[in-house]
Design a protein around this motif. Structure first.
Motif, PDB file in Angstrom:
ATOM      1  N   SER A 133     -18.409   9.960  20.010  1.00 51.96           N
ATOM      2  CA  SER A 133     -18.476  10.967  18.952  1.00 51.96           C
ATOM      3  C   SER A 133     -19.904  11.070  18.430  1.00 51.96           C
ATOM      4  N   GLY A 134     -20.335  12.305  18.163  1.00 52.47           N
ATOM      5  CA  GLY A 134     -21.668  12.530  17.634  1.00 52.47           C
ATOM      6  C   GLY A 134     -22.730  12.788  18.675  1.00 52.47           C
ATOM      7  N   ALA A 135     -22.395  12.624  19.957  1.00 49.80           N
ATOM      8  CA  ALA A 135     -23.380  12.816  21.018  1.00 49.80           C
ATOM      9  C   ALA A 135     -23.443  14.293  21.411  1.00 49.80           C
ATOM     10  N   GLN A 136     -23.796  15.138  20.449  1.00 51.24           N
ATOM     11  CA  GLN A 136     -23.820  16.582  20.676  1.00 51.24           C
ATOM     12  C   GLN A 136     -24.876  16.985  21.699  1.00 51.24           C
ATOM     13  N   ARG A 137     -26.101  16.495  21.526  1.00 50.34           N
ATOM     14  CA  ARG A 137     -27.179  16.891  22.425  1.00 50.34           C
ATOM     15  C   ARG A 137     -26.921  16.391  23.847  1.00 50.34           C
ATOM     16  N   ALA A 138     -26.485  15.147  23.977  1.00 50.55           N
ATOM     17  CA  ALA A 138     -26.209  14.610  25.305  1.00 50.55           C
ATOM     18  C   ALA A 138     -25.095  15.394  25.997  1.00 50.55           C
ATOM     19  N   THR A 139     -24.062  15.760  25.240  1.00 48.75           N
ATOM     20  CA  THR A 139     -22.972  16.566  25.796  1.00 48.75           C
ATOM     21  C   THR A 139     -23.490  17.891  26.317  1.00 48.75           C
ATOM     22  N   ASN A 223     -18.667   3.062  16.993  1.00 45.66           N
ATOM     23  CA  ASN A 223     -19.496   4.251  16.880  1.00 45.66           C
ATOM     24  C   ASN A 223     -19.184   5.053  15.625  1.00 45.66           C
ATOM     25  N   LEU A 224     -17.899   5.086  15.235  1.00 43.22           N
ATOM     26  CA  LEU A 224     -17.472   5.884  14.090  1.00 43.22           C
ATOM     27  C   LEU A 224     -17.857   5.280  12.745  1.00 43.22           C
ATOM     28  N   GLN A 225     -18.492   4.111  12.752  1.00 42.73           N
ATOM     29  CA  GLN A 225     -18.987   3.551  11.497  1.00 42.73           C
ATOM     30  C   GLN A 225     -20.219   4.303  11.003  1.00 42.73           C
ATOM     31  N   ASP A 226     -20.795   5.123  11.864  1.00 41.11           N
ATOM     32  CA  ASP A 226     -21.890   6.020  11.478  1.00 41.11           C
ATOM     33  C   ASP A 226     -21.263   7.240  10.799  1.00 41.11           C
ATOM     34  N   PRO A 227     -21.520   7.472   9.499  1.00 35.65           N
ATOM     35  CA  PRO A 227     -20.866   8.571   8.782  1.00 35.65           C
ATOM     36  C   PRO A 227     -21.053   9.939   9.434  1.00 35.65           C
ATOM     37  N   ALA A 228     -22.228  10.198   9.996  1.00 35.22           N
ATOM     38  CA  ALA A 228     -22.465  11.499  10.627  1.00 35.22           C
ATOM     39  C   ALA A 228     -21.576  11.684  11.843  1.00 35.22           C
ATOM     40  N   ARG A 229     -21.359  10.619  12.600  1.00 35.86           N
ATOM     41  CA  ARG A 229     -20.508  10.717  13.788  1.00 35.86           C
ATOM     42  C   ARG A 229     -19.033  10.784  13.396  1.00 35.86           C
ATOM     43  N   MET A 230     -18.679  10.123  12.317  1.00 30.55           N
ATOM     44  CA  MET A 230     -17.313  10.209  11.830  1.00 30.55           C
ATOM     45  C   MET A 230     -16.994  11.637  11.396  1.00 30.55           C
ATOM     46  N   ALA A 231     -17.987  12.362  10.906  1.00 28.69           N
ATOM     47  CA  ALA A 231     -17.759  13.747  10.479  1.00 28.69           C
ATOM     48  C   ALA A 231     -17.314  14.612  11.642  1.00 28.69           C
ATOM     49  N   ASP A 232     -17.879  14.384  12.842  1.00 25.47           N
ATOM     50  CA  ASP A 232     -17.466  15.150  14.020  1.00 25.47           C
ATOM     51  C   ASP A 232     -16.016  14.863  14.376  1.00 25.47           C
ATOM     52  N   LYS A 233     -15.640  13.591  14.316  1.00 26.74           N
ATOM     53  CA  LYS A 233     -14.267  13.200  14.628  1.00 26.74           C
ATOM     54  C   LYS A 233     -13.298  13.781  13.608  1.00 26.74           C
ATOM     55  N   ARG A 234     -13.695  13.741  12.348  1.00 26.65           N
ATOM     56  CA  ARG A 234     -12.837  14.254  11.282  1.00 26.65           C
ATOM     57  C   ARG A 234     -12.575  15.747  11.471  1.00 26.65           C
ATOM     58  N   ALA A 235     -13.583  16.475  11.945  1.00 23.03           N
ATOM     59  CA  ALA A 235     -13.446  17.923  12.124  1.00 23.03           C
ATOM     60  C   ALA A 235     -12.360  18.264  13.133  1.00 23.03           C
ATOM     61  N   VAL A 247      -9.438  11.383   6.446  1.00 23.12           N
ATOM     62  CA  VAL A 247      -9.404  10.635   7.697  1.00 23.12           C
ATOM     63  C   VAL A 247     -10.457   9.535   7.621  1.00 23.12           C
ATOM     64  N   GLY A 248     -10.044   8.298   7.856  1.00 27.02           N
ATOM     65  CA  GLY A 248     -10.974   7.174   7.839  1.00 27.02           C
ATOM     66  C   GLY A 248     -10.773   6.295   9.056  1.00 27.02           C
ATOM     67  N   ALA A 249     -11.833   5.580   9.469  1.00 22.99           N
ATOM     68  CA  ALA A 249     -11.756   4.711  10.641  1.00 22.99           C
ATOM     69  C   ALA A 249     -12.489   3.404  10.362  1.00 22.99           C
ATOM     70  N   GLN A 250     -11.835   2.282  10.635  1.00 24.44           N
ATOM     71  CA  GLN A 250     -12.407   0.966  10.399  1.00 24.44           C
ATOM     72  C   GLN A 250     -12.528   0.206  11.714  1.00 24.44           C
ATOM     73  N   TYR A 251     -13.702  -0.368  11.963  1.00 24.39           N
ATOM     74  CA  TYR A 251     -13.943  -1.140  13.182  1.00 24.39           C
ATOM     75  C   TYR A 251     -13.560  -2.593  12.945  1.00 24.39           C
ATOM     76  N   LEU A 252     -12.530  -3.068  13.675  1.00 22.87           N
ATOM     77  CA  LEU A 252     -12.070  -4.449  13.589  1.00 22.87           C
ATOM     78  C   LEU A 252     -12.087  -5.033  14.999  1.00 22.87           C
ATOM     79  N   PRO A 253     -13.147  -5.751  15.376  1.00 25.82           N
ATOM     80  CA  PRO A 253     -13.328  -6.187  16.768  1.00 25.82           C
ATOM     81  C   PRO A 253     -12.149  -6.938  17.368  1.00 25.82           C
TER      82      PRO A 253
END
Length: 322
Positions: A133-139, A223-235, A247-253
């Motif tokens: 998520s968030g890899a707009q330019r690479a996509t 990856n979704l711990q980055d707020p900007a990337r989480m915004a793409d997922k939330r959309a 919508v929230g996401a927590q990283y628990l290894p």
């Protein structure tokens, strides 16, 4: 009809489950597969012809080995033989975010022209985008390479591609199929959430609030711990949700590839009477999406022969946002 030659962008957990799934369902008679034959193609018609990644731990490995390389932690459910598909260095751009930077040693100096040339050389038909998520330019760079190489493109991540009129027109003009954006799991949180919304609103309930709280231990959650990337997922998750939801996401290894979802909906029924629904579900994250990818690549291959363009109806059934 011959084969469905697939190129993978990103060799993470989703790629692991897809590669394993093709081997597991090669005979088409095991439980858990909705469509043994889809768009005229059997699972055994799917071939992997190319793979790109930017993690040094995976570069140069055969795809059958790279799917087990760290930080991958998808469940092993099939033994994959040597595929003869070495993982090549990909395009970096914005493919590694702040949330996952400590887990990946990146290398990505490849050009769009190099990617396109390799797609042509390997006879790839369909490019599957598994970037984070968030890899707009690479996509967009990989989409450019797909157009240059004459390949269909399945955007499994929430970058804006199929939702872009410019990119839809670009693929249509080239006669190439485009599907996206963001893959919908066969039995994931989004599917269950929307099913609840549909059932309630169809029976007169006015939804007023809700949330979808997620936790997982794979790279997607890191990856979704980055707020900007989480915004793409939330959309993509809130498209068609029927009301304003959090919508929230927590990283628990320690969860590895498991995903825990807590879904809550609030609304008003007859006479304004209050209504609340709460649900907890646990799934293996990557395998739950692999079946839809299998269908998507086979639809894309069939559409490639038919002239391509944006596959709106197929995207609506397999993707979160169109």
């Amino acid at each position: 009809m011959t084969t469905v030659n697939v190129a993978l962008i990103g060799v993470g957990n989703c790629a692991s489950s897809l590669v394993q799934g093709v081997e597991h369902y090669r005979d088409g008679d095991a439980p858990g597969l909705l469509n043994p034959v889809c768009a005229g193609y059997a699972v055994s018609d799917v071939r992997f012809t190319a793979a790109f990644d930017v993690g040094r731990a995976k570069l140069g490995l055969d795809l059958s080995q790279a799917i087990w390389a760290e930080p991958n932690n998808a469940r092993r459910f099939a033994d994959v033989p040597h595929l003869g598909v070495p993982v090549r260095e990909g395009v970096l751009a914005d493919g590694v975010g702040a949330g996952s930077a400590e887990l990946v040693d990146p290398s990505g100096g490849t050009t769009v022209a190099d990617v396109a040339a390799h797609l042509r050389e390997t006879g790839s038909h369909v490019v599957v985008n598994f970037l984070p998520s968030g890899a707009q330019r690479a996509t967009e760079l990989y989409a450019e390479a797909a157009v240059e190489a004459g390949c269909a493109f399945v955007n499994c991540m929430p970058a804006v591609l199929a939702r872009s009129e410019q990119w839809r027109d670009r693929f249509a003009a080239a006669g190439l199929p485009l599907l996206g954006d963001d893959l919908k799991s066969s039995f994931g949180a989004t599917l269950v959430h929307r099913a609840l919304v549909d059932a309630l609103t169809a029976n007169g309930v006015r939804l007023t609030a809700g949330h979808q709280l997620l936790a997982g231990g794979n790279m997607d959650f890191a990856n979704l711990q980055d707020p900007a990337r989480m915004a793409d997922k939330r959309a993509t998750k809130t498209t068609g949700a029927g009301t304003s939801i959090h919508v929230g996401a927590q990283y628990l290894p320690f969860l590895d590839d498991r995903k825990i979802a807590f879904i809550r909906l609030e609304g008003e029924g007859f006479g304004g009477s209050p209504l609340e629904v709460e649900l907890r579900m646990v799934v293996e994250d990557s395998p739950s999406a692999a079946g839809n990818v299998l269908d998507a690549v086979r639809h894309a291959r069939a559409a490639l022969d038919a002239g391509g363009g944006f596959l709106r109806e197929i995207s609506a059934s397999l993707m979160k946002a169109v």
